[in-house]
Design a protein around this motif. Structure first.
Motif, PDB file in Angstrom:
ATOM      1  N   MET A   1     -11.394  -1.418   3.750  1.00  0.00           N
ATOM      2  CA  MET A   1     -10.106  -0.857   3.399  1.00  0.00           C
ATOM      3  C   MET A   1      -9.527  -0.130   4.604  1.00  0.00           C
ATOM      4  SD  MET A   1      -8.211  -0.635   0.771  1.00  0.00           S
ATOM      5  CE  MET A   1      -6.744   0.175   0.361  1.00  0.00           C
ATOM      6  N   ASP A   2      -8.264  -0.363   4.851  1.00  0.00           N
ATOM      7  CA  ASP A   2      -7.578   0.277   5.972  1.00  0.00           C
ATOM      8  C   ASP A   2      -7.344   1.752   5.657  1.00  0.00           C
ATOM      9  OD1 ASP A   2      -6.223   0.707   8.292  1.00  0.00           O
ATOM     10  OD2 ASP A   2      -4.656  -0.761   7.927  1.00  0.00           O
ATOM     11  N   LYS A   3      -7.620   2.617   6.619  1.00  0.00           N
ATOM     12  CA  LYS A   3      -7.468   4.059   6.422  1.00  0.00           C
ATOM     13  C   LYS A   3      -6.032   4.521   6.617  1.00  0.00           C
ATOM     14  CE  LYS A   3     -12.182   4.965   7.742  1.00  0.00           C
ATOM     15  NZ  LYS A   3     -13.085   5.622   8.667  1.00  0.00           N
ATOM     16  N   LEU A   4      -5.189   3.667   7.178  1.00  0.00           N
ATOM     17  CA  LEU A   4      -3.790   4.008   7.412  1.00  0.00           C
ATOM     18  C   LEU A   4      -2.905   3.382   6.340  1.00  0.00           C
ATOM     19  CD1 LEU A   4      -3.603   3.409  11.266  1.00  0.00           C
ATOM     20  CD2 LEU A   4      -3.970   5.561  10.095  1.00  0.00           C
ATOM     21  N   THR A   5      -1.764   4.024   6.087  1.00  0.00           N
ATOM     22  CA  THR A   5      -0.799   3.424   5.173  1.00  0.00           C
ATOM     23  C   THR A   5      -0.153   2.226   5.862  1.00  0.00           C
ATOM     24  OG1 THR A   5       1.075   4.732   5.935  1.00  0.00           O
ATOM     25  CG2 THR A   5      -0.306   5.694   4.188  1.00  0.00           C
TER      26      THR A   5
ATOM     27  N   ALA B   1       2.969   1.747   6.495  1.00  0.00           N
ATOM     28  CA  ALA B   1       3.967   2.225   7.465  1.00  0.00           C
ATOM     29  C   ALA B   1       3.287   2.746   8.735  1.00  0.00           C
ATOM     30  CB  ALA B   1       4.827   3.314   6.842  1.00  0.00           C
ATOM     31  N   GLN B   2       2.181   3.476   8.580  1.00  0.00           N
ATOM     32  CA  GLN B   2       1.456   3.990   9.744  1.00  0.00           C
ATOM     33  C   GLN B   2       0.882   2.840  10.570  1.00  0.00           C
ATOM     34  OE1 GLN B   2      -1.252   6.459   7.495  1.00  0.00           O
ATOM     35  NE2 GLN B   2      -0.305   8.344   8.270  1.00  0.00           N
ATOM     36  N   ARG B   3       0.321   1.839   9.888  1.00  0.00           N
ATOM     37  CA  ARG B   3      -0.247   0.688  10.603  1.00  0.00           C
ATOM     38  C   ARG B   3       0.858  -0.065  11.333  1.00  0.00           C
ATOM     39  NH1 ARG B   3      -4.598   0.063  12.732  1.00  0.00           N
ATOM     40  NH2 ARG B   3      -5.658   0.701  10.845  1.00  0.00           N
ATOM     41  N   SER B   4       1.999  -0.231  10.687  1.00  0.00           N
ATOM     42  CA  SER B   4       3.126  -0.927  11.307  1.00  0.00           C
ATOM     43  C   SER B   4       3.595  -0.184  12.555  1.00  0.00           C
ATOM     44  CB  SER B   4       4.267  -1.062  10.305  1.00  0.00           C
ATOM     45  OG  SER B   4       5.372  -1.672  10.913  1.00  0.00           O
TER      46      SER B   4
END
Length: 133
Positions: free
Chosen positions: A1-5, A7-10
């Protein structure tokens, strides 16, 4: 699971540069120190190669191990979103092969430098001298 949202990842991914990356700058400095002169990102060549040495009929492609799917430790597949990263990295590798073939068909000699190779500058220097002699 990615720890960033999402929008944050983008936002993070939008800051990844395609040109003048750290590894590319290291390679350019090394080539310049060795006395080679070159052109950058020639748009008239397939894939707009990172470094072009027209007088030697040579092209140097600088690949990040992760982005181009190298088989080293740094090129390992992420554990999250495999459904996204698998096809993306495979497409990058396929595009790299196509562009190298097109460059060779036009008479250029092609050398790929992987980001992990920058750890040993003396070995990389010998590789350049062999390739460009």
């Amino acid at each position: 699971m990615d720890k960033l949202t999402r929008a944050q990842r983008s936002n993070l991914m939008s800051r990844v540069r395609q040109r003048n990356t750290g590894p590319e700058l290291v390679v350019r400095k090394l080539l310049h120190r060795l006395g080679y002169r070159f052109r950058l990102h020639r748009k008239d060549l397939p894939g707009s190669p990172d470094i072009v040495l027209p007088g030697r009929g040579a092209v140097v492609l600088v690949h990040g191990c992760f982005w181009h799917g190298h088989t080293c430790r740094a090129g390992s597949m992420p554990k999250s979103r495999i459904d996204y990263w698998g096809p993306k990295i495979t497409a990058n590798r396929d595009r790299d092969k196509r562009q190298s073939r097109r460059l060779r068909a036009l008479g250029w000699r092609v050398l790929t430098v992987w980001e992990c190779e920058l750890k040993d500058p003396h070995k990389l220097e010998r590789k350049f001298i062999r390739f460009l002699s």
